[in-house]
Design an enzyme around this catalytic site. Structure first.
Site, PDB file in Angstrom:
ATOM      1  N   GLU A   6       0.821  -1.212   0.000  1.00  0.00           N
ATOM      2  CA  GLU A   6       0.000   0.000   0.000  1.00  0.00           C
ATOM      3  C   GLU A   6       0.859   1.269   0.000  1.00  0.00           C
ATOM      4  OE1 GLU A   6      -4.091  -1.664   1.988  1.00  0.00           O
ATOM      5  OE2 GLU A   6      -2.612  -0.787   3.349  1.00  0.00           O
TER       6      GLU A   6
ATOM      7  N   ASP B  99      -8.578  -8.887   3.869  1.00  0.00           N
ATOM      8  CA  ASP B  99      -8.292  -7.837   4.850  1.00  0.00           C
ATOM      9  C   ASP B  99      -9.351  -7.791   5.942  1.00  0.00           C
ATOM     10  OD1 ASP B  99      -7.139  -5.695   6.141  1.00  0.00           O
ATOM     11  OD2 ASP B  99      -7.820  -4.200   4.708  1.00  0.00           O
TER      12      ASP B  99
ATOM     13  N   GLU C  66     -12.717  -2.728  12.186  1.00  0.00           N
ATOM     14  CA  GLU C  66     -12.715  -1.913  10.971  1.00  0.00           C
ATOM     15  C   GLU C  66     -13.856  -2.278  10.033  1.00  0.00           C
ATOM     16  OE1 GLU C  66      -9.724  -0.798   7.233  1.00  0.00           O
ATOM     17  OE2 GLU C  66      -8.997  -2.053   8.893  1.00  0.00           O
TER      18      GLU C  66
END
Length: 693
Positions: free
Chosen positions: A300, A379, A407
């Protein structure tokens, strides 16, 4: 604030000790623990003594510090005696019953004498004694009998770690409980009292490692390994040291460029290696027991060895060599994939990436490198398969990475008890060495005879008064730590412990909250992502429904819904080939449309909306039903909590009720947006003719 106020606002979490109300039980406990003695003077033993005194005084009333002289050791009763085996003759009889050699650095014994009302908290090291003390306190809190105790505990995972994603400006990446407890305005927070309270909470659940800054290391955090901030880091490390916790730092792989003034970060450059060796020496000069580095590289947009034509083993080993003389480890994250994918490209598969990058390097990493592997290949989605790297790599130390921070599971605004999900991961059989080759056995290092291994998780705490933004989210923090110590504990056992320690011993209260916790994960999954397809969230902040939020993005997170069907074909025969990364018979199960588990069907297969699941429902009807049912069950969570109004203090009751009310409303938003999207996409009506817009 006084202690009652802190308890009623959730600050003390599971260490909010209150006097035992049941007089019979309190008197029984006093008979064996009205006095205590700590044999030894090490810092950890002093911590153990302090914690024992605080707990006993709060729960039992007045307790006395006992003193065991040689003449008294065989005579005194009614005392809790804590210490390291071999430090006093008082512990010698225990060797006739227990194997102290097998306890290691962290295992311990809790033993009630058959006569005299004496309880021994004994270990082979002072850290083990501290853990024994907290276990004994837990027995008192949860109402366990103290007679006939024969407890021998040894951790199943060597490293039990919390990763913080805190930035020095005071923000927390993917943080849902306020700001950082470590930093503010580019510096360390001056008042360290909350850090000390945090260390207590971690030690009470036997967490033994913590990294205190974001894996996405910015320029200011890059300087944590320099003389500018190392004195402050050393102070924080000293606080954690008092509770048996080693401190780690996330480091910028390109530190030689960012703060070192060099033109390269090539891991095979001799000057780069020398720079890191000096940096390591500087760190250990301040912090002799420094744990090591956590590294996110080539991920990333983070810098890494790929820039120089090198691989991950080259990068990790260079850092490992720098830190090895001091006993440090390098924790190298495997979250590496193409984050500039063309959504039109059906051949590139993000799920394949970690395996494709790291499997060819198996056996090439130094012994003090641990690869940190996310539980799934994508993820931290609410539902995805276990990463095939577990069971693939056999010659490399591995860590299982989980995310306590919610998240993608409600961001601590929704109740989602994650222990059932994690239990599935721990218990997943990879068949790497035949049956019972579980992820838990692999991550610990036992299955492949590795010396290092364990588990790490992204923290869910911040500077909110209740630490987690949602009082009930504390159960995930506590549960992660307990599961890290002993993966055989059930989700129900862990939840019951936490409820009793946090809210008391009311059976009706425990029954209701236990029911809420144990049902919450499946409820959340029901009204959000169907059948293994994730990412139906708003981009960037990841909160709330948006079915096509990532469908045309660069991140490789697609569901491929069209007018006929949906799902990603990851089979070997017709798809991306991802299924081939698993061992038989797992691979065959996922490859087969008939045998693939319903809950993962759309992760592995693109199917028509009218495909019939093993449950007997069509895919489209499953989507409609689960989203209606999930919203109804979210509303029921609120009703169940309301039934506890007279049993929970007003502060925590009001706070949790506000969260659950929001969840019930937001679940309807999820229901209506998901159902409407797929009704309009497919044109297929709900069999029950419910309102879909």
């Amino acid at each position: 604030m006084n202690r009652t106020t802190l308890i009623e606002n959730g600050y003390d979490c599971w260490l909010g000790y209150k006097q035992i109300e049941d007089e019979v039980r309190r008197e029984d406990a006093l008979r064996v623990s009205s006095r205590y003695a700590i044999i030894g003077e090490s810092p950890l033993l002093r911590t153990a003594g302090k914690e024992l005194a605080v707990a006993l005084s709060a729960m039992l009333g007045h307790v006395e510090l006992g003193h065991l002289s040689e003449r008294q050791e065989g005579k005194q009763g009614g005392i809790v005696v804590a210490g390291v085996y071999g430090s006093s003759p008082v512990f010698e009889p225990l060797a006739e019953v227990y194997d102290f050699a097998g306890l290691g650095e962290e295992g311990y014994i809790i033993h009630s004498s058959e006569e005299g009302g004496r309880i021994y908290l004994c270990a082979a090291s002072d850290k083990g004694v501290l853990y024994a003390v907290f276990h004994f306190i837990r027995l008192l809190q949860t109402g366990q009998r103290l007679e006939g105790l024969r407890i021998r505990e040894v951790p199943r995972n060597g490293l039990r770690m919390i990763n913080h994603w805190d930035n020095m400006d005071g923000s927390v990446e993917r943080g849902y409980a306020g700001g950082s407890i470590f930093y503010k305005d580019g510096r360390f927070i001056e008042d360290k009292s909350r850090i000390r309270d945090y260390a207590r909470l971690l030690a009470s659940t036997a967490i033994n490692a913590v990294s205190i800054n974001n894996v996405n290391v910015h320029r200011q955090e890059s300087k944590l390994i320099t003389d500018e901030f190392l004195p402050d880091v050393a102070v924080v490390a000293g606080i954690f040291r008092e509770y048996g916790i080693r401190l780690y730092l996330s480091v910028n792989y390109a530190s030689t460029i960012e703060i070192g003034g060099m033109a390269t970060a090539d891991p095979l450059d001799a000057e780069v290696a020398a720079w890191w060796k000096q940096a390591a020496a500087d760190i250990y000069r301040y912090i002799p027991d420094f744990g090591g580095f956590v590294v996110k590289a080539d991920s990333e947009f983070r810098p890494g060895p790929f820039t120089y034509g090198r691989n991950h083993a080259d990068g990790a080993n260079m850092l490992a060599d720098a830190i090895a003389p001091f006993g440090g480890d390098v924790i190298w994250r495997c979250f590496v994939y193409n984050c500039l994918q063309d959504w039109r490209d059906r051949k590139t598969d993000r799920a394949r990436a970690a395996y494709d990058h790291f499997m060819p390097l198996d056996g090439e990493f130094r012994d003090n490198v641990m690869l940190q592997i996310k539980n799934g290949p994508m993820d931290f989605q609410v539902r995805e398969p276990v990463s095939p790297l577990f069971g693939g790599m056999t010659k490399t130390n591995q860590l299982l990475e989980l995310q306590i921070a919610q998240e993608y599971t409600g961001q601590q605004r929704h109740l989602c008890y994650l222990i059932p999900q994690w239990k599935e991961v721990y218990d997943f059989d990879t068949h790497a060495c035949g049956e019972r080759s579980t992820v838990g056995e692999i991550a610990s290092g036992r299955l492949f005879g590795r010396e290092r291994g364990g588990i790490a998780a992204v923290s869910n705490i911040g500077d909110d008064l209740n630490w987690c933004g949602h009082v009930l989210a504390q159960a995930n923090w506590y549960g992660y730590a307990r599961l890290a110590w002993n993966p055989d504990l059930s989700a129900e056992q862990i939840a019951s412990e936490w409820i009793r320690m946090t809210f008391g011993l009311d059976e009706d209260l425990e029954r209701v909250i236990l029911d809420m916790l144990l049902g919450s994960y499946s409820i959340y999954e029901s009204y959000t992502a169907p059948l293994g397809v994730g990412w139906m969230v708003n981009p960037n902040h990841h909160y709330g429904p948006n079915v096509d939020g990532y469908e045309y993005s660069k991140w490789g997170t697609y569901h491929y819904a069209d007018r006929v069907g949906m799902g990603v074909d990851r089979t070997v025969h017709t798809g991306t080939g991802y299924v081939g990364q698993y061992h038989a018979p797992v691979a065959e199960s996922y490859e087969s449309l008939a045998d693939c588990p319903d809950e993962l069907l759309l992760f592995f297969h693109h199917v028509p909306y009218l495909h019939v699941l093993q449950s007997g429902k069509t895919v489209i009807q499953h989507i409609y039903d689960t989203h209606f049912e999930g919203a109804e069950q979210a509303a029921e969570l609120l009703a169940k909590w309301d039934s506890l109004a007279s049993k929970v203090d007003s502060g925590r009751f009001k706070h949790v009720r506000e969260r659950l009310a929001h969840q019930a409303e937001h679940a309807c938003e999820w229901r209506d947006m998901i159902n409407t999207y797929f009704y309009r996409k497919s044109g297929i009506a709900d069999e029950q003719d419910r309102l879909i817009y």
